[in-house]
Scaffold this motif. Structure first.
Motif, PDB file in Angstrom:
ATOM      1  N   ARG A  69      22.641  39.791  -0.649  1.00 48.70           N
ATOM      2  CA  ARG A  69      22.217  38.972  -1.789  1.00 48.70           C
ATOM      3  C   ARG A  69      23.430  38.749  -2.685  1.00 48.70           C
ATOM      4  O   ARG A  69      23.957  39.684  -3.288  1.00 48.70           O
TER       5      ARG A  69
ATOM      6  N   ASP B  69      15.703  30.636  -0.738  1.00 50.97           N
ATOM      7  CA  ASP B  69      16.258  30.177   0.525  1.00 50.97           C
ATOM      8  C   ASP B  69      17.381  31.102   0.977  1.00 50.97           C
ATOM      9  O   ASP B  69      17.786  32.028   0.263  1.00 50.97           O
ATOM     10  N   GLY B  70      17.876  30.861   2.186  1.00 52.82           N
ATOM     11  CA  GLY B  70      18.927  31.707   2.715  1.00 52.82           C
ATOM     12  C   GLY B  70      19.663  31.027   3.853  1.00 52.82           C
ATOM     13  O   GLY B  70      19.350  29.891   4.241  1.00 52.82           O
TER      14      GLY B  70
ATOM     15  N   THR C 243      21.749  35.195   0.958  1.00 59.37           N
ATOM     16  CA  THR C 243      20.904  34.537  -0.027  1.00 59.37           C
ATOM     17  C   THR C 243      21.512  34.767  -1.403  1.00 59.37           C
ATOM     18  O   THR C 243      22.525  35.462  -1.538  1.00 59.37           O
TER      19      THR C 243
END
Length: 246
Positions: A24, A71-72, A65
């Motif tokens: 992340r 989203d990713g 992400t």
């Protein structure tokens, strides 16, 4: 929600994959990756060992992400520091939570079963499905939290006019255009089509001698939310309503 669209695609080559690690990133860094995927990034270079294609043809990927992003981007860099192979994912919730993915699959199966079974079998426009039948046919075990979501999913379906939740079952009203077994009622037939032996239709004035509860009003031609009359009898009518009965 956004997606990638290919112009005049000849086919879609789908690959099996597993997420080896989720990273992340700050939102602005993730956006930069989306804008310039061919640049080298340290967080890709540092995780090269997490990415490979195994002997079964399954791609083991990073899932990138951003903070507060749904989203990713799946990345298999093939030993490089940039997104050599990548696939955009509009919603990563199912990838980051296998339990959520499993719940979504069961609830989707339950909604599909309720709609398909009801519309294909009803002759009146509604169908009642018990929780036991739903569990047996789809594996969906109801509880208060998941049931609210299932009801929302049913309300989103174009075939469904209304849903009522009971203690042991779900009662669904469908739009008649989706009910091939619906045969209509005598009062809907054209003049002259009623047989002489048809049962007489009671007038509203006669029906109001009884006490009615939870009457749902549907329009046979216009798709509207059903109107509900909680109680109806000769004592609930206004003077104007009584005069209209003749």
């Amino acid at each position: 929600m956004k997606a990638i669209f290919e112009r005049k695609a000849s086919d879609f080559d789908l690959w099996s994959f597993e997420v080896s690690k989720t990273i992340r990133l700050p939102a602005e860094v993730f956006e930069a990756v989306l804008q310039k995927p061919m640049r080298d990034y340290d967080f890709i270079q540092d995780n090269i060992a997490q990415m490979h294609c195994d002997s079964s043809g399954v791609y083991h990927c990073l899932l990138l992400t951003g903070e507060d992003r749904k989203d990713g981007l799946l990345v298999e860099s093939e030993g490089y520091g940039y997104c050599r192979y990548a696939s955009y994912v509009p919603d990563i919730s199912a990838l980051t939570s296998p339990a959520l993915q499993h719940l979504n699959e069961r609830m989707t199966a339950a909604a599909d079963y309720i709609v398909s079974t009801g519309t294909q079998n009803t002759t009146e426009g509604n169908w009642i499905i018990s929780f036991d039948e739903l569990a047996q046919q789809t594996g969906f075990e109801h509880d208060f939290n998941s049931m609210d979501t299932l009801l929302d999913m049913l309300h989103e379906r174009e075939e469904v006019a209304n849903v009522e939740l009971g203690d042991t079952a779900i009662d669904v009203c469908y739009y008649l255009d989706f009910c091939p077994q619906y045969g209509g009622h005598p009062e809907e037939a054209e003049p002259g089509q009623l047989s002489e032996s048809a049962a007489p239709v009671s007038r509203l004035k006669e029906l109001l001698h009884l006490h009615w509860e939870d009457i749902h009003l549907l329009h046979k031609d216009v798709e509207v939310q059903p109107a509900t009359i909680v109680e109806l009898d000769e004592h609930t009518l206004t003077d104007a309503g009584k005069a209209g009965l003749g």
